[in-house]
Write an enzyme that holds these catalytic residues in place. Structure first.
Site, PDB file in Angstrom:
ATOM      1  N   GLY A 137       0.770  -1.232   0.000  1.00 48.55           N
ATOM      2  CA  GLY A 137       0.000   0.000   0.000  1.00 48.55           C
ATOM      3  C   GLY A 137       0.798   1.277   0.000  1.00 48.55           C
ATOM      4  O   GLY A 137       0.220   2.355   0.205  1.00 48.55           O
ATOM      5  N   THR A 138       2.103   1.207  -0.225  1.00 53.80           N
ATOM      6  CA  THR A 138       2.920   2.424  -0.185  1.00 53.80           C
ATOM      7  C   THR A 138       2.998   3.130  -1.529  1.00 53.80           C
ATOM      8  O   THR A 138       3.587   4.209  -1.608  1.00 53.80           O
ATOM      9  CB  THR A 138       4.337   2.086   0.300  1.00 53.80           C
ATOM     10  OG1 THR A 138       4.869   1.015  -0.498  1.00 53.80           O
ATOM     11  CG2 THR A 138       4.304   1.656   1.755  1.00 53.80           C
ATOM     12  N   GLY A 139       2.476   2.550  -2.600  1.00 49.78           N
ATOM     13  CA  GLY A 139       2.421   3.232  -3.884  1.00 49.78           C
ATOM     14  C   GLY A 139       3.424   2.750  -4.898  1.00 49.78           C
ATOM     15  O   GLY A 139       3.810   3.509  -5.798  1.00 49.78           O
ATOM     16  N   LYS A 140       3.846   1.498  -4.824  1.00 50.93           N
ATOM     17  CA  LYS A 140       4.835   0.980  -5.784  1.00 50.93           C
ATOM     18  C   LYS A 140       4.244   0.902  -7.187  1.00 50.93           C
ATOM     19  O   LYS A 140       4.894   1.287  -8.172  1.00 50.93           O
ATOM     20  CB  LYS A 140       5.316  -0.402  -5.311  1.00 50.93           C
ATOM     21  CG  LYS A 140       6.036  -0.375  -3.980  1.00 50.93           C
ATOM     22  CD  LYS A 140       6.569  -1.738  -3.596  1.00 50.93           C
ATOM     23  CE  LYS A 140       5.454  -2.707  -3.247  1.00 50.93           C
ATOM     24  NZ  LYS A 140       4.714  -2.286  -2.036  1.00 50.93           N
ATOM     25  N   GLU A 148      -9.536   5.058  32.454  1.00 53.94           N
ATOM     26  CA  GLU A 148      -9.092   5.924  31.366  1.00 53.94           C
ATOM     27  C   GLU A 148      -8.741   7.318  31.879  1.00 53.94           C
ATOM     28  O   GLU A 148      -7.814   7.966  31.355  1.00 53.94           O
ATOM     29  CB  GLU A 148     -10.175   6.013  30.282  1.00 53.94           C
ATOM     30  CG  GLU A 148     -10.561   4.680  29.661  1.00 53.94           C
ATOM     31  CD  GLU A 148      -9.381   3.960  29.036  1.00 53.94           C
ATOM     32  OE1 GLU A 148      -8.421   4.631  28.612  1.00 53.94           O
ATOM     33  OE2 GLU A 148      -9.414   2.723  28.980  1.00 53.94           O
ATOM     34  N   ASP A 200      -2.212  -3.113  29.517  1.00 53.63           N
ATOM     35  CA  ASP A 200      -1.283  -2.072  29.961  1.00 53.63           C
ATOM     36  C   ASP A 200      -0.042  -2.683  30.599  1.00 53.63           C
ATOM     37  O   ASP A 200       1.082  -2.230  30.345  1.00 53.63           O
ATOM     38  CB  ASP A 200      -1.979  -1.142  30.963  1.00 53.63           C
ATOM     39  CG  ASP A 200      -3.172  -0.424  30.348  1.00 53.63           C
ATOM     40  OD1 ASP A 200      -3.162  -0.229  29.119  1.00 53.63           O
ATOM     41  OD2 ASP A 200      -4.108  -0.075  31.091  1.00 53.63           O
TER      42      ASP A 200
END
Length: 709
Positions: A310-313, A531, A608
């Site tokens: 998906g990096t654009g090769k 949280e 955690d």
């Protein structure tokens, strides 16, 4: 001992027995095996009879077979057979060696009448007479009759002595108007002569077992299936090799796909600036090859693009063809693999031949590892043939073709380590270009590129989305924008807001919201304190990343989450930053203990604790951040450490975690009021931004009114 072939008529079928005349008795059919065969093959197995009736017939048959010379036993058997088996009476009566008397003659006469065998009746009356007297004969030519009657042995002369009574009874029983039967040879006499010469052969039909029939049918089906398989295989091979398959289906799916008018440019590819700079040289080479070869230099003909998915090769390869304005031939690595040996190598040759005709041109093979994996002796022959042909074409055309019309080969793969060394060596792939994941500036550029045609709200800040999507590839960012646009359209919005983008990002990172999940008020309050502890420690701890968002909305397997964003992507971290990271991670468990006590803590902090343990272990064994261990890397040698050293490592990890827990607990005790306010706000609103958390901590009581407005 002489043997005679006897025909036995059993229910319409003729069987033959050999009976021997013993020198001790002269009794026929005295073999117990023959008796049993007669019994089982005749009446006892007749269908449609009551079982008791079958047993009775079998009993009388055994008695008659055991006393073949006793006419009274034969008469009793005939009596039982008279109602249902006239054929059996006729067959047995006409058999040589079976005793007869007047009662047997009557049963025989009745059986003949039932079967309407008039010719057999007259002939067998003459056969039963002991002497051929003219006064008692009903035939005009006794010599002609005697010529067709078989001769009996001396042992059977005593058994056929009561024929006058039979003749008398037959003549009295016939009606006056019945004419005298003509002297025609009876079927019984012909049947008794079967097998005596070649003119009267015995026809035997063998009944095959059921298993043999099934086996013959199975062999036929199996043979037909095998023959059909080979015929279809031959037809498919012929259609594939001759091109008939493509003509019939009118498809070019496996042919090299050529594109001439490509609208992709380097400006359409963002976040990979270094890769674009290297590929710009290839574009200049395709535009003016002589500019680079005038001094004897040779530019690379093969370019290997590597990097995460998906990096654009693929888009980079299309941009090269679009910028150079040359034909672009594209095929996937899986298109070379077929069930027929040699098809892959043939398609490689066709691909390069088509590219050479259109030179200068570009060949692009995506997922190159499908055909370029490392070879070994266990590989199939067709796999080695395809790779060998690719190696030859890569090295061949770079030497023999016209430099003024070059062909550039571009391959892309996510696993460069799996490629064969002969494929990646200089001369085939001279240049390896890594296409990495974009950094925060690259992600921002990609987001701007994908939102050109998407209306955005005034509150949208794409830099915040870029900071919160660390590790996202260009395809992930495009998916984020698309999901946000769809979500906004679903809500009938006129533009994509920041809330829509946050919803899309959280859905990708944490999963869909579980709004239907039932959570008790007690668990909801405990989650809010958990949280809130994370957020409060992050707000008041030096060197900690500022909290960006806190929520108690269940997503995926998580009941809540607190998200902190870095200002920029970082490649290295200080010891203070790692300790602050430990404190923030331990803040949730510390808040539970502060509110409910040590015995009321829950298992919700297991994730955690796992993350904090990993950070502390890396600080001790990889980063050399322990005073007692020192600057020593032990991660690769953990299995070979001495027990004392391993115990020291575990002790240091435990010390870091315990110290971090105590710092978090102490901070929350000193800010108990702020913790209560933050937990209450989370219970009321389920979602707080960084600005809202700061206002709650400062004691802003107008948060509800501002949030609802």
């Amino acid at each position: 001992m002489s043997r005679v072939l006897h025909p036995i008529f059993l229910f319409g079928k003729t069987s033959f027995l050999y009976s021997g005349c013993s020198k001790f008795g002269g009794r026929l059919f005295n073999n117990s095996i023959v008796h049993g065969w007669l019994r089982t093959r005749s009446y006892a197995l007749a269908s449609g009879l009551h079982p008791l009736r079958k047993q009775k017939l079998a009993h009388f048959e055994d008695l008659a077979n055991a006393n073949m010379s006793d006419p009274y036993m034969q008469a009793k058997l005939y009596k039982e057979l008279a109602d249902n088996f006239p054929e059996a009476i006729i067959s047995r009566y006409e058999t040589q060696g079976v005793a007869r008397n007047s009662a047997c003659d009557r049963y025989y006469q009745e059986a003949l009448r039932k079967k309407s065998w008039s010719r057999s009746l007259s002939n067998n009356i003459s056969l039963s007479q002991s002497s051929s007297s003219p006064a008692t004969s009903s035939f005009s030519d006794p010599k002609a009759f005697s010529a067709g009657v078989p001769k009996f042995t001396s042992d059977t002369s005593s058994t056929v002595s009561s024929t006058p009574s039979l003749n008398h009874s037959l003549q009295n029983s016939m009606p006056p108007s019945t004419p005298t039967p003509p002297p025609v040879w009876a079927p019984t006499i012909v049947s008794s002569a079967l097998g005596t010469s070649s003119k009267t052969p015995v026809y035997v039909v063998v009944d095959e077992p059921r298993f043999t029939k099934f086996f013959r049918i199975f062999k036929f089906i199996a043979g037909l299936s095998v023959a059909s398989y080979f015929v279809l295989l031959g037809m498919s091979i012929f259609a594939e090799t001759s091109g008939l398959n493509n003509i019939m289906t009118n498809t070019t799916e496996q042919e090299p796909m050529e594109e001439r008018a490509i609208n992709v440019r380097f400006s359409d590819v963002q976040g990979v600036d270094e890769a674009k700079e290297e590929l710009e040289e290839i574009v200049d080479f395709l535009r003016d090859p002589t500019h680079f070869t005038r001094l004897g230099g040779k530019l690379p003909r093969g370019v290997l693009l590597t990097g995460p998915p998906g990096t654009g090769k693929t888009m980079l390869a299309r941009a090269v063809a679009g910028e150079a304005n040359v034909p672009f031939f594209f095929m996937s690595g899986s298109q070379f693999d077929e069930m027929y040996v040699g098809v892959g190598a043939k398609r490689v040759r066709e691909l390069f031949a088509a590219a050479r005709k259109q030179a200068p041109s570009i060949i692009f093979i995506d997922e190159l590892d499908a055909i370029g994996q490392k070879r070994n002796a266990r590989d199939a022959a067709h796999m080695r043939q395809t790779l060998n042909q690719l190696l030859v074409d890569l090295d061949g055309f770079s030497k023999n073709e016209d430099l003024a019309h070059p062909v550039v080969f571009i391959g892309a793969t996510n696993f460069p380590e799996s490629l064969d060394p002969a494929l990646t060596r200089p001369g085939r792939f001279d240049r390896h270009i890594h296409v990495p994941l974009p950094d925060v500036r690259g992600r921002l550029a990609i987001l701007l590129q994908h939102t050109r045609h998407v209306p955005l709200g005034k509150d949208v800040d794409l830099s915040i989305i870029a900071r919160g999507t660390s590790g996202f590839a260009g395809a992930d960012l495009a998916n984020l924008i698309n999901q946000a646009a769809v979500y906004a359209s679903k809500n009938l919005s006129t533009a994509v807001s920041m809330r829509d983008l946050e919803w899309s990002k959280d859905r990708i990172l944490m999963g869909a919201e579980r709004k239907s999940a039932f959570i008790t008020p007690e668990n909801k309050l405990m989650t809010a304190y958990h949280e809130g502890g994370h957020a409060l420690v992050a707000l008041f701890t030096k060197n900690a990343m500022r909290p960006y968002k806190a929520t108690i909305m269940p997503r995926g397997s998580s009941l809540g989450m607190t998200i902190s964003l870095p200002d920029m992507d970082k490649d290295s971290w200080t010891r203070e930053e790692y300790l602050a990271m430990l404190d923030v991670t331990m803040g949730g468990r510390a808040a539970e203990e502060l509110l409910y006590g040590k015995d009321k803590i829950t298992s919700g902090a297991h994730n955690d604790i796992d993350k904090a343990t990993q950070v502390a272990r890396r600080m001790v064994t990889e980063f050399g951040m322990s005073d007692r261990i020192g600057p020593v890397s032990l991660e690769a040698e953990m299995d070979n450490l001495s027990p004392a050293t391993r115990a020291l490592v575990e002790s240091e990890i435990k010390s870091l975690l315990e110290a971090s827990y105590e710092r978090s607990l102490s901070l929350l005790k000193s800010h108990k009021k702020e913790l209560d306010a933050l937990a209450t706000a989370l219970v009321d609103y389920e979602f707080l931004t960084a600005e809202e958390m700061n206002r709650v901590v400062k004691g802003d009581r107008d948060l509800l009114r501002n949030k609802l407005s």
